[in-house]
Scaffold this active site. Structure first.
Site, mmCIF file in Angstrom:
data_model
loop_
_atom_site.group_PDB
_atom_site.id
_atom_site.type_symbol
_atom_site.label_atom_id
_atom_site.label_comp_id
_atom_site.label_asym_id
_atom_site.label_seq_id
_atom_site.Cartn_x
_atom_site.Cartn_y
_atom_site.Cartn_z
ATOM 1 N N ARG A 121 6.097 3.721 3.577
ATOM 2 C CA ARG A 121 6.652 2.592 4.355
ATOM 3 C C ARG A 121 7.944 2.934 5.094
ATOM 4 N NH1 ARG A 121 5.034 -0.694 -0.199
ATOM 5 N NH2 ARG A 121 2.997 -1.577 0.300
ATOM 6 N N LYS A 143 11.548 5.642 19.924
ATOM 7 C CA LYS A 143 10.134 5.412 20.255
ATOM 8 C C LYS A 143 9.327 6.540 19.629
ATOM 9 C CE LYS A 143 10.066 2.833 24.579
ATOM 10 N NZ LYS A 143 9.751 2.909 26.023
ATOM 11 N N GLU A 185 13.605 14.284 34.114
ATOM 12 C CA GLU A 185 14.128 13.140 33.360
ATOM 13 C C GLU A 185 15.648 13.010 33.548
ATOM 14 O OE1 GLU A 185 12.503 10.805 31.621
ATOM 15 O OE2 GLU A 185 10.566 11.681 31.058
ATOM 16 N N LYS A 227 21.178 6.676 28.051
ATOM 17 C CA LYS A 227 20.063 6.181 27.248
ATOM 18 C C LYS A 227 20.583 5.342 26.081
ATOM 19 C CE LYS A 227 15.689 6.847 25.313
ATOM 20 N NZ LYS A 227 14.449 7.565 25.304
ATOM 21 N N GLU A 237 12.599 -2.836 24.012
ATOM 22 C CA GLU A 237 12.076 -2.966 25.373
ATOM 23 C C GLU A 237 11.539 -4.368 25.694
ATOM 24 O OE1 GLU A 237 10.237 0.624 26.851
ATOM 25 O OE2 GLU A 237 9.102 -0.537 28.303
ATOM 26 N N ARG A 241 15.294 -1.975 28.861
ATOM 27 C CA ARG A 241 14.892 -0.611 28.468
ATOM 28 C C ARG A 241 13.819 -0.064 29.407
ATOM 29 N NH1 ARG A 241 14.188 2.201 22.534
ATOM 30 N NH2 ARG A 241 13.407 4.172 23.346
ATOM 31 N N ASN A 245 11.938 3.801 32.396
ATOM 32 C CA ASN A 245 10.616 4.199 32.864
ATOM 33 C C ASN A 245 10.541 4.312 34.381
ATOM 34 O OD1 ASN A 245 9.305 4.564 30.430
ATOM 35 N ND2 ASN A 245 8.953 2.380 30.194
ATOM 36 N N HIS A 248 7.751 6.228 35.931
ATOM 37 C CA HIS A 248 6.733 6.473 34.902
ATOM 38 C C HIS A 248 5.409 5.757 35.162
ATOM 39 C CE1 HIS A 248 10.028 8.314 32.785
ATOM 40 N NE2 HIS A 248 9.291 8.585 31.734
ATOM 41 N N HIS A 252 2.282 7.979 34.777
ATOM 42 C CA HIS A 252 1.204 7.776 33.798
ATOM 43 C C HIS A 252 -0.164 7.822 34.486
ATOM 44 C CE1 HIS A 252 4.228 5.750 30.875
ATOM 45 N NE2 HIS A 252 4.222 7.049 30.746
ATOM 46 N N HIS A 266 4.611 16.239 32.002
ATOM 47 C CA HIS A 266 5.139 14.866 32.058
ATOM 48 C C HIS A 266 6.370 14.760 32.973
ATOM 49 C CE1 HIS A 266 6.244 10.834 30.855
ATOM 50 N NE2 HIS A 266 7.449 11.280 30.542
HETATM 51 N N1 GLY Z 1 11.299 7.190 27.345
HETATM 52 C C1 GLY Z 1 11.620 5.851 27.619
HETATM 53 C C2 GLY Z 1 12.244 5.135 26.483
HETATM 54 O O1 GLY Z 1 12.622 5.747 25.504
HETATM 55 O O2 GLY Z 1 12.360 3.941 26.529
#
Ligand code: GLY
Length: 370
Positions: A121, A143, A185, A227, A237, A241, A245, A248, A252, A266
């Site tokens: 857990r 994430k 990035e 960040k 998010e 947040r 992206n 992105h 994607h 990427h």
């Molecule tokens: N890579 C985008 C984020 O961490 O929100």
């Protein structure tokens, strides 16, 4: 010796990102305070293990290390690799209070973080990112995920690390292509929220790519600061947040269209996506036409992929590419959300982008017109 710290302020989930030289060589000093007993589980991949696992073992000194090296590559962000990782940690009797170390790029960080989120857990983990992309983006912010056949990163959890060690010396083992993909990035941060940083990158990008450690440390630190600030505002998010992206949504779709293969890394997709996002913003009258030209000029001057024609092989048509955006996690009520810009350093989130404008943009981009 270069050593910087960025704090990610998230209440009882707060942690430091340490950026600098020889952090792997001195890992014991950095990590010991987190450990209830001198034993850690290290998840890595075979390539990173060859380059850095012995150094980490030496850096951990008297802390016992057990390790698992998985097959390198995106295919490892899978249910089967997750099962293997979790069962391995159970077999190694990793306890609830123990710490896992994810030593690698984005794939190992995302998978290791998710395995830590669900083992007993939830156990704590430390990120030691070994790619530029992981140092400036995926290792920070909690994430974690694996991929589904339905799309990338669709199965996962928000689970913050307890510490991130971004050793800039390891960036010297990256291929130029991998380094530049991560740089996509870095550019993203300037474009989304800091015009001064983008100016700085225009000036210092070439020397940074050649290997200047002070410049590299500054670029990693500024990216992580931005960040951290955004994640602290919106950890899960719900709003801002999504700014992270930028580029992105296009990326994607392009990654899906190229089968998540070596045709497009990427970070390369992010760079092309940022150029497309600025072109779309200009076409919608949100920013000046000089802005997309400046974005593309910088990417080109760094020798990066900038246009759809830089992707080898055939791409699907514009309608199909827009359909591929439909699995994006930013979709709400079936409505795509885009990150658009009012200028360099001034990105914002909107659902107000007509599908036709995106299709026309991609048609022109596929025809080499923009
Ligand atoms: N890579 C985008 C984020 O961490 O929100």
């Amino acid at each position: 010796m270069i050593r910087e710290t960025v704090h990610v302020p998230l209440g009882d989930r707060s942690y430091d990102v340490r950026i600098g030289e020889d952090l792997i060589a001195t890992a014991a000093e950095e990590i010991r305070a987190l450990l209830p007993r001198p034993r850690v589980a290290v998840l890595t991949d075979e390539t990173v293990a060859g380059a850095h696992l012995d150094a980490l073992g030496a850096g951990l000194g008297d802390i016992e290390m057990v390790s698992l090296a998985l097959t390198p590559g995106e295919a490892t962000k899978s249910w089967s690799a997750l099962e293997k990782t979790v069962e391995w940690m159970l077999a190694e009797k990793i306890e609830r209070r123990d710490v896992m170390i994810a030593l690698g790029g984005g794939v190992i960080g995302d998978l290791g973080g998710f395995a830590s989120a669900i083992l007993r857990r939830g156990i704590r983990y430390v990120q030691i990112p070994t790619s530029l992309l992981a140092q400036v983006d995926s290792s920070v912010g909690g994430k974690t995920a694996i991929n589904s056949p339905a799309g990338k990163n669709l199965i996962g959890a928000f689970h913050q690390p307890s510490l991130v060690l971004a050793d800039i010396g390891v960036l010297e083992t990256l291929t130029p292509r991998d380094f530049l993909a991560g740089y996509g990035e870095v550019v993203k941060y300037g474009l989304l929220g800091d015009a001064v940083f983008f100016d700085w990158l225009e000036t210092n990008g070439p020397a940074l790519a050649k290997g200047d450690r002070n410049l590299r440390a500054h670029a990693v630190k500024r990216s992580v600061e931005m960040k951290a600030e955004i994640v602290a505002r919106d950890e899960t998010e719900q709003g801002d947040r999504a700014l992270l992206n930028l580029g992105h949504t296009f990326c994607h779709a392009l990654e899906a269209a190229t089968g998540y293969s070596d045709r497009l890394l990427h970070g390369e997709g992010v760079a092309i996506g940022c150029a497309l996002a600025f072109e779309l913003s200009a076409r919608l009258g949100l920013c000046s036409q000089e802005d997309p030209s400046r974005v593309r000029a910088h990417l080109k001057s760094m020798g990066m992929k900038t246009d759809l024609s830089d992707i080898p092989g055939d791409l699907p048509n514009a309608e199909t590419l827009v359909d591929l955006m439909g699995q994006d996690k930013k979709v709400i009520d079936g409505q795509l959300r885009f990150i658009m810009a009012r200028g360099i350093g001034e990105a914002f989130v909107t659902s107000d982008v007509p599908r036709d404008a995106v299709v026309t943009l991609l048609k022109d981009a596929l025809a080499g017109r923009g």
